[in-house]
Design a protein around this motif. Structure first.
Motif, mmCIF file in Angstrom:
data_model
loop_
_atom_site.group_PDB
_atom_site.id
_atom_site.type_symbol
_atom_site.label_atom_id
_atom_site.label_comp_id
_atom_site.label_asym_id
_atom_site.label_seq_id
_atom_site.Cartn_x
_atom_site.Cartn_y
_atom_site.Cartn_z
ATOM 1 N N GLU A 99 0.815 -1.217 0.000
ATOM 2 C CA GLU A 99 0.000 0.000 0.000
ATOM 3 C C GLU A 99 0.855 1.276 0.000
ATOM 4 O OE1 GLU A 99 -2.633 -0.136 3.321
ATOM 5 O OE2 GLU A 99 -3.562 -1.996 2.689
ATOM 6 N N ILE A 100 2.129 1.175 0.326
ATOM 7 C CA ILE A 100 2.992 2.360 0.414
ATOM 8 C C ILE A 100 3.316 2.853 -0.990
ATOM 9 C CG2 ILE A 100 5.183 3.290 1.237
ATOM 10 C CD1 ILE A 100 5.217 0.982 3.301
ATOM 11 N N GLN A 101 2.885 4.053 -1.300
ATOM 12 C CA GLN A 101 3.194 4.676 -2.585
ATOM 13 C C GLN A 101 4.486 5.490 -2.492
ATOM 14 O OE1 GLN A 101 1.246 3.993 -5.386
ATOM 15 N NE2 GLN A 101 0.467 2.526 -3.887
ATOM 16 N N ILE A 109 3.351 9.514 4.945
ATOM 17 C CA ILE A 109 3.285 8.279 4.173
ATOM 18 C C ILE A 109 2.038 8.332 3.290
ATOM 19 C CG2 ILE A 109 3.208 5.764 4.281
ATOM 20 C CD1 ILE A 109 4.265 6.020 7.184
ATOM 21 N N ASP A 110 2.245 8.218 1.986
ATOM 22 C CA ASP A 110 1.133 8.164 1.041
ATOM 23 C C ASP A 110 0.798 6.700 0.795
ATOM 24 O OD1 ASP A 110 0.811 10.966 0.527
ATOM 25 O OD2 ASP A 110 2.718 10.871 -0.554
ATOM 26 N N LEU A 111 -0.452 6.332 1.100
ATOM 27 C CA LEU A 111 -0.918 4.954 0.968
ATOM 28 C C LEU A 111 -2.012 4.870 -0.091
ATOM 29 C CD1 LEU A 111 -1.289 4.219 4.783
ATOM 30 C CD2 LEU A 111 0.580 3.470 3.311
ATOM 31 N N ASN A 112 -2.111 3.721 -0.723
ATOM 32 C CA ASN A 112 -3.199 3.471 -1.665
ATOM 33 C C ASN A 112 -3.563 1.994 -1.564
ATOM 34 O OD1 ASN A 112 -5.121 3.741 -3.601
ATOM 35 N ND2 ASN A 112 -3.701 4.037 -5.302
ATOM 36 N N SER A 113 -4.820 1.714 -1.220
ATOM 37 C CA SER A 113 -5.271 0.330 -1.104
ATOM 38 C C SER A 113 -6.569 0.145 -1.874
ATOM 39 C CB SER A 113 -5.476 -0.055 0.364
ATOM 40 O OG SER A 113 -6.575 0.632 0.907
ATOM 41 N N ASP A 114 -6.862 -1.106 -2.204
ATOM 42 C CA ASP A 114 -8.104 -1.409 -2.913
ATOM 43 C C ASP A 114 -9.322 -1.097 -2.050
ATOM 44 O OD1 ASP A 114 -6.608 -2.283 -5.051
ATOM 45 O OD2 ASP A 114 -6.638 -4.385 -4.416
ATOM 46 N N ALA A 115 -9.211 -1.336 -0.750
ATOM 47 C CA ALA A 115 -10.351 -1.160 0.148
ATOM 48 C C ALA A 115 -10.630 0.301 0.489
ATOM 49 C CB ALA A 115 -10.125 -1.952 1.434
ATOM 50 N N PHE A 116 -9.584 1.097 0.698
ATOM 51 C CA PHE A 116 -9.776 2.470 1.192
ATOM 52 C C PHE A 116 -9.402 3.545 0.191
ATOM 53 C CE2 PHE A 116 -8.982 -0.119 5.008
ATOM 54 C CZ PHE A 116 -10.183 0.094 5.660
ATOM 55 N N GLY A 117 -8.758 3.182 -0.891
ATOM 56 C CA GLY A 117 -8.326 4.181 -1.859
ATOM 57 C C GLY A 117 -7.107 4.938 -1.354
ATOM 58 N N PRO A 118 -6.799 6.074 -1.978
ATOM 59 C CA PRO A 118 -5.620 6.831 -1.553
ATOM 60 C C PRO A 118 -5.870 7.555 -0.229
ATOM 61 C CG PRO A 118 -6.715 7.927 -3.381
ATOM 62 C CD PRO A 118 -7.433 6.637 -3.153
ATOM 63 N N ASN A 140 11.583 1.870 3.848
ATOM 64 C CA ASN A 140 12.381 1.725 2.641
ATOM 65 C C ASN A 140 12.521 0.262 2.237
ATOM 66 O OD1 ASN A 140 13.951 2.710 0.526
ATOM 67 N ND2 ASN A 140 15.833 2.371 1.668
ATOM 68 N N ILE A 141 12.739 -0.614 3.206
ATOM 69 C CA ILE A 141 12.923 -2.041 2.923
ATOM 70 C C ILE A 141 11.626 -2.688 2.448
ATOM 71 C CG2 ILE A 141 13.389 -4.281 4.003
ATOM 72 C CD1 ILE A 141 15.362 -2.778 5.862
ATOM 73 N N HIS A 142 10.499 -2.360 3.078
ATOM 74 C CA HIS A 142 9.255 -3.082 2.844
ATOM 75 C C HIS A 142 8.269 -2.378 1.912
ATOM 76 C CE1 HIS A 142 10.533 -6.086 5.652
ATOM 77 N NE2 HIS A 142 10.806 -5.136 6.528
ATOM 78 N N LYS A 143 8.664 -1.267 1.336
ATOM 79 C CA LYS A 143 7.786 -0.576 0.381
ATOM 80 C C LYS A 143 7.523 -1.501 -0.807
ATOM 81 C CE LYS A 143 7.576 3.337 -2.710
ATOM 82 N NZ LYS A 143 8.310 4.439 -3.309
ATOM 83 N N GLY A 144 6.260 -1.752 -1.097
ATOM 84 C CA GLY A 144 5.879 -2.604 -2.211
ATOM 85 C C GLY A 144 5.836 -4.090 -1.904
ATOM 86 N N ASP A 145 6.180 -4.500 -0.689
ATOM 87 C CA ASP A 145 6.204 -5.917 -0.322
ATOM 88 C C ASP A 145 4.818 -6.365 0.146
ATOM 89 O OD1 ASP A 145 6.708 -8.461 0.568
ATOM 90 O OD2 ASP A 145 8.150 -7.884 2.109
#
Length: 116
Positions: free
Chosen positions: A34-36, A53-62, A81-86
């Protein structure tokens, strides 16, 4: 009669336990996928650290999460930094909102949880 009643009320009040302190803890949980993006601002003296932190998820949107803390953020920034996109990792950030610090806020946890 009134004097006796007042004295008995004062005596009972003095036997009551002291008031409990209130701890206001806020917990944020989000998945690494969810981390953009995120930005961290190094504070001026006597100012709190700020992480956005800018987040985007299917359930809540941006959505945007802004965290201020009097503590050190370098470990949390490394985790982001390590887990962005994981998609297999959840990040947990816990904030103590009425801490005994200058600004009254403290990050007490920035951890990860592995999701198989």
């Amino acid at each position: 009669m009134f004097r006796a009643l007042a004295l008995s009320c004062l005596t009972l009040a003095s036997l009551a336990p002291p008031a409990l302190a209130l701890e206001h803890i806020v917990e944020y949980r989000f998945n690494g996928s969810e981390i953009q993006s995120y930005t961290a601002f190094d504070p001026e003296p006597e100012d709190p650290w700020t992480i956005t932190i800018d987040l985007n998820s299917d359930a809540f949107g941006p959505r945007q999460l802004v965290i201020e803390t009097d503590g050190d953020n370098e470990d949390c920034i490394a985790q982001l930094n390590i887990h962005k996109g994981d998609p297999h990792t959840d990040l947990v950030i816990r904030m103590h909102m009425n801490a005994s610090t200058m600004n009254g806020i403290m990050m007490i946890e920035c951890s990860t949880r592995y999701r198989p």
